[in-house]
Write a protein that holds these residues in place. Structure first.
Motif, PDB file in Angstrom:
ATOM      1  N   UNK A 184       0.825  -1.203   0.000  1.00  0.00           N
ATOM      2  CA  UNK A 184       0.000   0.000   0.000  1.00  0.00           C
ATOM      3  C   UNK A 184       0.857   1.250   0.000  1.00  0.00           C
ATOM      4  N   UNK A 185       0.311   2.321   0.475  1.00  0.00           N
ATOM      5  CA  UNK A 185       1.025   3.600   0.445  1.00  0.00           C
ATOM      6  C   UNK A 185       2.039   3.761   1.588  1.00  0.00           C
ATOM      7  N   UNK A 186       2.237   2.733   2.398  1.00  0.00           N
ATOM      8  CA  UNK A 186       3.146   2.872   3.541  1.00  0.00           C
ATOM      9  C   UNK A 186       4.575   3.246   3.149  1.00  0.00           C
ATOM     10  N   UNK A 187       5.163   2.606   2.141  1.00  0.00           N
ATOM     11  CA  UNK A 187       6.539   3.013   1.784  1.00  0.00           C
ATOM     12  C   UNK A 187       6.627   4.463   1.337  1.00  0.00           C
ATOM     13  N   UNK A 188       5.600   4.932   0.631  1.00  0.00           N
ATOM     14  CA  UNK A 188       5.602   6.323   0.190  1.00  0.00           C
ATOM     15  C   UNK A 188       5.512   7.264   1.386  1.00  0.00           C
ATOM     16  N   UNK A 189       4.676   6.919   2.353  1.00  0.00           N
ATOM     17  CA  UNK A 189       4.543   7.748   3.548  1.00  0.00           C
ATOM     18  C   UNK A 189       5.819   7.759   4.365  1.00  0.00           C
ATOM     19  N   UNK A 190       6.491   6.642   4.425  1.00  0.00           N
ATOM     20  CA  UNK A 190       7.730   6.584   5.206  1.00  0.00           C
ATOM     21  C   UNK A 190       8.880   7.288   4.493  1.00  0.00           C
ATOM     22  N   UNK A 191       8.847   7.325   3.183  1.00  0.00           N
ATOM     23  CA  UNK A 191       9.943   7.940   2.425  1.00  0.00           C
ATOM     24  C   UNK A 191       9.754   9.435   2.194  1.00  0.00           C
ATOM     25  N   UNK A 192       8.554   9.944   2.401  1.00  0.00           N
ATOM     26  CA  UNK A 192       8.302  11.353   2.075  1.00  0.00           C
ATOM     27  C   UNK A 192       9.142  12.337   2.896  1.00  0.00           C
ATOM     28  N   UNK A 193       9.388  12.122   4.201  1.00  0.00           N
ATOM     29  CA  UNK A 193      10.271  13.083   4.887  1.00  0.00           C
ATOM     30  C   UNK A 193      11.688  13.090   4.326  1.00  0.00           C
ATOM     31  N   UNK A 194      12.138  11.944   3.858  1.00  0.00           N
ATOM     32  CA  UNK A 194      13.492  11.857   3.300  1.00  0.00           C
ATOM     33  C   UNK A 194      13.543  12.532   1.941  1.00  0.00           C
ATOM     34  N   UNK A 195      12.438  12.502   1.201  1.00  0.00           N
ATOM     35  CA  UNK A 195      12.393  13.218  -0.075  1.00  0.00           C
ATOM     36  C   UNK A 195      12.448  14.728   0.162  1.00  0.00           C
ATOM     37  N   UNK A 196      11.767  15.187   1.207  1.00  0.00           N
ATOM     38  CA  UNK A 196      11.825  16.613   1.552  1.00  0.00           C
ATOM     39  C   UNK A 196      13.246  16.988   1.963  1.00  0.00           C
ATOM     40  N   UNK A 197      13.877  16.144   2.764  1.00  0.00           N
ATOM     41  CA  UNK A 197      15.253  16.415   3.181  1.00  0.00           C
ATOM     42  C   UNK A 197      16.187  16.443   1.977  1.00  0.00           C
ATOM     43  N   UNK A 198      15.967  15.556   1.040  1.00  0.00           N
ATOM     44  CA  UNK A 198      16.779  15.546  -0.175  1.00  0.00           C
ATOM     45  C   UNK A 198      16.600  16.847  -0.960  1.00  0.00           C
ATOM     46  N   UNK A 199      15.363  17.309  -1.047  1.00  0.00           N
ATOM     47  CA  UNK A 199      15.119  18.569  -1.744  1.00  0.00           C
ATOM     48  C   UNK A 199      15.770  19.741  -1.008  1.00  0.00           C
ATOM     49  N   UNK A 200      15.702  19.709   0.316  1.00  0.00           N
ATOM     50  CA  UNK A 200      16.325  20.780   1.093  1.00  0.00           C
ATOM     51  C   UNK A 200      17.845  20.732   1.017  1.00  0.00           C
ATOM     52  N   UNK A 201      18.389  19.549   0.792  1.00  0.00           N
ATOM     53  CA  UNK A 201      19.851  19.419   0.775  1.00  0.00           C
ATOM     54  C   UNK A 201      20.483  20.067  -0.457  1.00  0.00           C
ATOM     55  N   UNK A 202      19.664  20.532  -1.361  1.00  0.00           N
ATOM     56  CA  UNK A 202      20.197  21.253  -2.509  1.00  0.00           C
ATOM     57  C   UNK A 202      20.674  22.651  -2.116  1.00  0.00           C
ATOM     58  N   UNK A 203      20.315  23.076  -0.915  1.00  0.00           N
ATOM     59  CA  UNK A 203      20.760  24.374  -0.411  1.00  0.00           C
ATOM     60  C   UNK A 203      22.022  24.179   0.417  1.00  0.00           C
ATOM     61  N   UNK A 204      23.082  24.914   0.157  1.00  0.00           N
ATOM     62  CA  UNK A 204      24.359  24.701   0.839  1.00  0.00           C
ATOM     63  C   UNK A 204      24.297  24.900   2.359  1.00  0.00           C
ATOM     64  N   UNK A 205      23.499  25.840   2.840  1.00  0.00           N
ATOM     65  CA  UNK A 205      23.450  26.058   4.289  1.00  0.00           C
ATOM     66  C   UNK A 205      22.788  24.903   5.027  1.00  0.00           C
ATOM     67  N   UNK A 206      21.873  24.196   4.362  1.00  0.00           N
ATOM     68  CA  UNK A 206      21.230  23.035   4.992  1.00  0.00           C
ATOM     69  C   UNK A 206      22.240  21.904   5.138  1.00  0.00           C
ATOM     70  N   UNK A 207      23.078  21.714   4.148  1.00  0.00           N
ATOM     71  CA  UNK A 207      24.103  20.664   4.222  1.00  0.00           C
ATOM     72  C   UNK A 207      25.035  20.937   5.397  1.00  0.00           C
ATOM     73  N   UNK A 208      25.396  22.179   5.601  1.00  0.00           N
ATOM     74  CA  UNK A 208      26.269  22.534   6.717  1.00  0.00           C
ATOM     75  C   UNK A 208      25.647  22.244   8.064  1.00  0.00           C
TER      76      UNK A 208
END
Length: 88
Positions: free
Chosen positions: A25-49
């Protein structure tokens, strides 16, 4: 009589369809969504720091453990009950 038979067949196939949906079901998508947001945020250099520090690593580890526990809980709570056999 034919429409009654088709309605009964449709009703019998619904639990099977729900079981197949429950398997993946949608459980893997729900569990992976915070990591997808973190991946999107990691495109900003200050977030990586921020996540390179000790506190950042602790936040990532705690988040990973929380996602794993939440995923297992979603799978367990979303499981359909086993059907009892009536004529056995």
């Amino acid at each position: 009589m034919g429409s009654l038979a088709s309605a009964v067949r449709a009703g019998l196939s619904l639990p099977e369809a729900l079981m197949q949906l429950g398997e993946r079901g949608p459980e893997p998508l729900r569990a992976a969504s915070p990591w997808a947001v973190l991946l999107a945020l990691s495109l900003q250099p200050d977030v990586i720091g921020r996540y390179r520090s000790t506190a950042g690593v602790i936040v990532l580890v705690v988040g990973a453990v929380a996602c794993f526990v939440a995923y297992r809980l979603m799978v367990r709570l979303g499981r359909l009950p086993d059907e009892r056999r009536v004529l056995t």
